[in-house]
Design a protein around this motif. Structure first.
Motif, PDB file in Angstrom:
ATOM      1  N   GLN A  83       0.834  -1.214   0.000  1.00 48.55           N
ATOM      2  CA  GLN A  83       0.000   0.000   0.000  1.00 48.55           C
ATOM      3  C   GLN A  83       0.868   1.264   0.000  1.00 48.55           C
ATOM      4  O   GLN A  83       0.379   2.344  -0.324  1.00 48.55           O
ATOM      5  N   HIS A  84       2.145   1.124   0.363  1.00 46.45           N
ATOM      6  CA  HIS A  84       3.058   2.273   0.390  1.00 46.45           C
ATOM      7  C   HIS A  84       3.922   2.361  -0.869  1.00 46.45           C
ATOM      8  O   HIS A  84       4.826   3.180  -0.938  1.00 46.45           O
ATOM      9  N   PHE A  85       3.678   1.480  -1.832  1.00 46.01           N
ATOM     10  CA  PHE A  85       4.552   1.443  -3.012  1.00 46.01           C
ATOM     11  C   PHE A  85       4.139   2.496  -4.036  1.00 46.01           C
ATOM     12  O   PHE A  85       2.938   2.721  -4.251  1.00 46.01           O
ATOM     13  N   PRO A  86       5.125   3.074  -4.733  1.00 48.34           N
ATOM     14  CA  PRO A  86       4.792   3.920  -5.874  1.00 48.34           C
ATOM     15  C   PRO A  86       4.252   3.071  -7.024  1.00 48.34           C
ATOM     16  O   PRO A  86       4.355   1.837  -6.988  1.00 48.34           O
ATOM     17  N   ALA A  87       3.712   3.729  -8.039  1.00 47.13           N
ATOM     18  CA  ALA A  87       3.049   3.030  -9.147  1.00 47.13           C
ATOM     19  C   ALA A  87       3.923   1.942  -9.769  1.00 47.13           C
ATOM     20  O   ALA A  87       3.438   0.839 -10.064  1.00 47.13           O
ATOM     21  N   CYS A  88       5.209   2.235  -9.941  1.00 49.09           N
ATOM     22  CA  CYS A  88       6.098   1.268 -10.612  1.00 49.09           C
ATOM     23  C   CYS A  88       6.159  -0.057  -9.839  1.00 49.09           C
ATOM     24  O   CYS A  88       6.037  -1.133 -10.422  1.00 49.09           O
ATOM     25  N   MET A  89       6.345   0.042  -8.527  1.00 50.64           N
ATOM     26  CA  MET A  89       6.507  -1.167  -7.709  1.00 50.64           C
ATOM     27  C   MET A  89       5.154  -1.821  -7.431  1.00 50.64           C
ATOM     28  O   MET A  89       5.063  -3.042  -7.329  1.00 50.64           O
ATOM     29  N   SER A  90       4.124  -1.013  -7.339  1.00 52.45           N
ATOM     30  CA  SER A  90       2.786  -1.567  -7.173  1.00 52.45           C
ATOM     31  C   SER A  90       2.410  -2.410  -8.402  1.00 52.45           C
ATOM     32  O   SER A  90       1.854  -3.501  -8.281  1.00 52.45           O
ATOM     33  N   HIS A  91       2.769  -1.894  -9.563  1.00 53.26           N
ATOM     34  CA  HIS A  91       2.486  -2.645 -10.791  1.00 53.26           C
ATOM     35  C   HIS A  91       3.280  -3.953 -10.838  1.00 53.26           C
ATOM     36  O   HIS A  91       2.745  -5.001 -11.234  1.00 53.26           O
ATOM     37  N   LEU A  92       4.534  -3.916 -10.437  1.00 52.14           N
ATOM     38  CA  LEU A  92       5.325  -5.153 -10.398  1.00 52.14           C
ATOM     39  C   LEU A  92       4.697  -6.148  -9.427  1.00 52.14           C
ATOM     40  O   LEU A  92       4.586  -7.338  -9.723  1.00 52.14           O
ATOM     41  N   HIS A  93       4.274  -5.638  -8.273  1.00 51.27           N
ATOM     42  CA  HIS A  93       3.675  -6.525  -7.274  1.00 51.27           C
ATOM     43  C   HIS A  93       2.366  -7.136  -7.782  1.00 51.27           C
ATOM     44  O   HIS A  93       2.134  -8.341  -7.654  1.00 51.27           O
ATOM     45  N   ARG A  94       1.525  -6.310  -8.364  1.00 50.06           N
ATOM     46  CA  ARG A  94       0.262  -6.811  -8.914  1.00 50.06           C
ATOM     47  C   ARG A  94       0.509  -7.837 -10.023  1.00 50.06           C
ATOM     48  O   ARG A  94      -0.191  -8.848 -10.124  1.00 50.06           O
ATOM     49  N   SER A  95       1.490  -7.556 -10.865  1.00 51.66           N
ATOM     50  CA  SER A  95       1.796  -8.477 -11.971  1.00 51.66           C
ATOM     51  C   SER A  95       2.295  -9.813 -11.438  1.00 51.66           C
ATOM     52  O   SER A  95       1.916 -10.876 -11.947  1.00 51.66           O
ATOM     53  N   LEU A  96       3.135  -9.745 -10.414  1.00 50.28           N
ATOM     54  CA  LEU A  96       3.639 -10.983  -9.799  1.00 50.28           C
ATOM     55  C   LEU A  96       2.482 -11.785  -9.209  1.00 50.28           C
ATOM     56  O   LEU A  96       2.395 -13.000  -9.405  1.00 50.28           O
ATOM     57  N   ARG A  97       1.583 -11.133  -8.514  1.00 52.88           N
ATOM     58  CA  ARG A  97       0.453 -11.853  -7.914  1.00 52.88           C
ATOM     59  C   ARG A  97      -0.481 -12.421  -8.982  1.00 52.88           C
ATOM     60  O   ARG A  97      -1.047 -13.495  -8.812  1.00 52.88           O
ATOM     61  N   ARG A  98      -0.634 -11.706 -10.071  1.00 58.02           N
ATOM     62  CA  ARG A  98      -1.522 -12.168 -11.141  1.00 58.02           C
ATOM     63  C   ARG A  98      -0.904 -13.318 -11.928  1.00 58.02           C
ATOM     64  O   ARG A  98      -1.566 -14.313 -12.225  1.00 58.02           O
ATOM     65  N   ASP A  99       0.386 -13.186 -12.296  1.00 59.66           N
ATOM     66  CA  ASP A  99       1.016 -14.131 -13.220  1.00 59.66           C
ATOM     67  C   ASP A  99       1.879 -15.179 -12.521  1.00 59.66           C
ATOM     68  O   ASP A  99       2.341 -16.112 -13.179  1.00 59.66           O
ATOM     69  N   ALA A 100       2.137 -14.999 -11.228  1.00 60.33           N
ATOM     70  CA  ALA A 100       3.072 -15.852 -10.493  1.00 60.33           C
ATOM     71  C   ALA A 100       4.438 -15.871 -11.175  1.00 60.33           C
ATOM     72  O   ALA A 100       5.184 -16.855 -11.107  1.00 60.33           O
ATOM     73  N   HIS A 101       4.757 -14.792 -11.846  1.00 58.82           N
ATOM     74  CA  HIS A 101       6.036 -14.692 -12.536  1.00 58.82           C
ATOM     75  C   HIS A 101       6.330 -13.245 -12.890  1.00 58.82           C
ATOM     76  O   HIS A 101       5.401 -12.449 -13.060  1.00 58.82           O
ATOM     77  N   LEU A 102       7.621 -12.899 -12.979  1.00 59.08           N
ATOM     78  CA  LEU A 102       8.043 -11.631 -13.577  1.00 59.08           C
ATOM     79  C   LEU A 102       9.277 -11.920 -14.412  1.00 59.08           C
ATOM     80  O   LEU A 102      10.098 -12.773 -14.053  1.00 59.08           O
ATOM     81  N   LYS A 103       9.413 -11.183 -15.498  1.00 59.66           N
ATOM     82  CA  LYS A 103      10.606 -11.363 -16.335  1.00 59.66           C
ATOM     83  C   LYS A 103      11.824 -10.695 -15.694  1.00 59.66           C
ATOM     84  O   LYS A 103      11.718  -9.977 -14.710  1.00 59.66           O
ATOM     85  N   HIS A 104      12.973 -10.906 -16.339  1.00 59.38           N
ATOM     86  CA  HIS A 104      14.265 -10.544 -15.742  1.00 59.38           C
ATOM     87  C   HIS A 104      14.345  -9.126 -15.174  1.00 59.38           C
ATOM     88  O   HIS A 104      14.671  -8.940 -13.997  1.00 59.38           O
ATOM     89  N   TYR A 105      14.087  -8.116 -15.977  1.00 57.42           N
ATOM     90  CA  TYR A 105      14.262  -6.750 -15.486  1.00 57.42           C
ATOM     91  C   TYR A 105      13.243  -6.389 -14.416  1.00 57.42           C
ATOM     92  O   TYR A 105      13.520  -5.579 -13.531  1.00 57.42           O
ATOM     93  N   GLY A 106      12.082  -6.994 -14.507  1.00 52.24           N
ATOM     94  CA  GLY A 106      11.076  -6.791 -13.470  1.00 52.24           C
ATOM     95  C   GLY A 106      11.551  -7.358 -12.150  1.00 52.24           C
ATOM     96  O   GLY A 106      11.423  -6.730 -11.093  1.00 52.24           O
ATOM     97  N   ARG A 107      12.136  -8.555 -12.209  1.00 53.23           N
ATOM     98  CA  ARG A 107      12.663  -9.166 -10.977  1.00 53.23           C
ATOM     99  C   ARG A 107      13.783  -8.321 -10.398  1.00 53.23           C
ATOM    100  O   ARG A 107      13.858  -8.100  -9.194  1.00 53.23           O
ATOM    101  N   LEU A 108      14.639  -7.814 -11.288  1.00 63.65           N
ATOM    102  CA  LEU A 108      15.781  -7.017 -10.835  1.00 63.65           C
ATOM    103  C   LEU A 108      15.293  -5.711 -10.189  1.00 63.65           C
ATOM    104  O   LEU A 108      15.694  -5.352  -9.077  1.00 63.65           O
TER     105      LEU A 108
END
Ligand code: SF4
Length: 204
Positions: free
Chosen positions: A14-39
């Motif tokens: 809830q304290h994340f900026p848009a960039c990290m919130s989007h990464l978190h949502r994507s991880l929860r949705r897809d159970a995966h993130l690609k390389h640069y997203g993980r980094l």
């Protein structure tokens, strides 16, 4: 409240900026993130104070559709490397890599199809950005319009700071009245970890 542990990341988000919130949502949705997203996300999590052990637990649980064996073979090393636990001398000396600044996220490695890293204020189209900003909790039409105009004039930081100020309006007013923040701390946010730190302090 909540300490920096793997099981608290959902709530900390809830304290994340848009960039990290989007990464978190994507991880929860897809159970995966690609390389640069993980980094990008791993270094941010390190920056908020998640230790290596908790970070490994977080990713292992997040990638819920793969086996331990696959996780250990394909992902574990890179996470440890980000923390400076393995890898070259300069990496080790520096305790791993630093969390990315907005400048770096805005200008390096723009996301391609299926990638969730980057800065949504820059890399999303207007409709998707509007949806994400609303998901962050912004429903005020003036703020949404302001974000739109900031994006059109390529003032991405300004859009991000506008959203921060709106989402923390009451807390900011209270902190100012009580003189809790110095003026230096109220300068424009130019780092995702600064966004988190301020939000976390204001809301806890
Ligand atoms: Fe993240 Fe910075 Fe973009 Fe805000 S301006 S979403 S903190 S990269």
């Amino acid at each position: 409240g909540g300490d920096m542990s793997a099981r608290n990341v959902d709530s900390l988000s809830q304290h994340f900026p848009a960039c990290m919130s989007h990464l978190h949502r994507s991880l929860r949705r897809d159970a995966h993130l690609k390389h640069y997203g993980r980094l990008q996300y791993t270094l941010f999590l390190k920056g908020i104070g998640l230790n290596l052990e908790e970070c490994l637990i977080f990713w292992r649980q997040g990638f819920r559709n793969i086996t331990d064996d696959t996780f250990n073979k394909e992902y574990r090393y890179n996470i440890r490397h980000s923390y400076g636990d393995v890898g070259g001398d300069s990496n080790r000396r520096g305790g791993g890599y630093s969390p990315f600044s907005c400048q770096k996220i805005l200008t390096e490695h723009p996301p391609g199809p299926g990638e969730a890293h980057g800065c949504p204020y820059r890399h999303f189209d207007m409709d998707n950005l509007n949806t994400l900003v609303q998901a962050l909790g912004v429903s005020d039409r003036n703020v949404l319009q302001g974000v739109r105009e900031d994006k059109e004039s390529q003032k991405y930081h300004m859009a991000c700071n506008r959203v921060f100020e709106h989402l923390h309006k009451q807390e900011l007013k209270k902190a100012k009245d009580e003189g809790i923040f110095t003026s230096a701390q109220l300068e424009t946010i130019v780092h995702p970890n600064e966004y988190f730190k301020r939000s976390f302090l204001l809301k806890n």
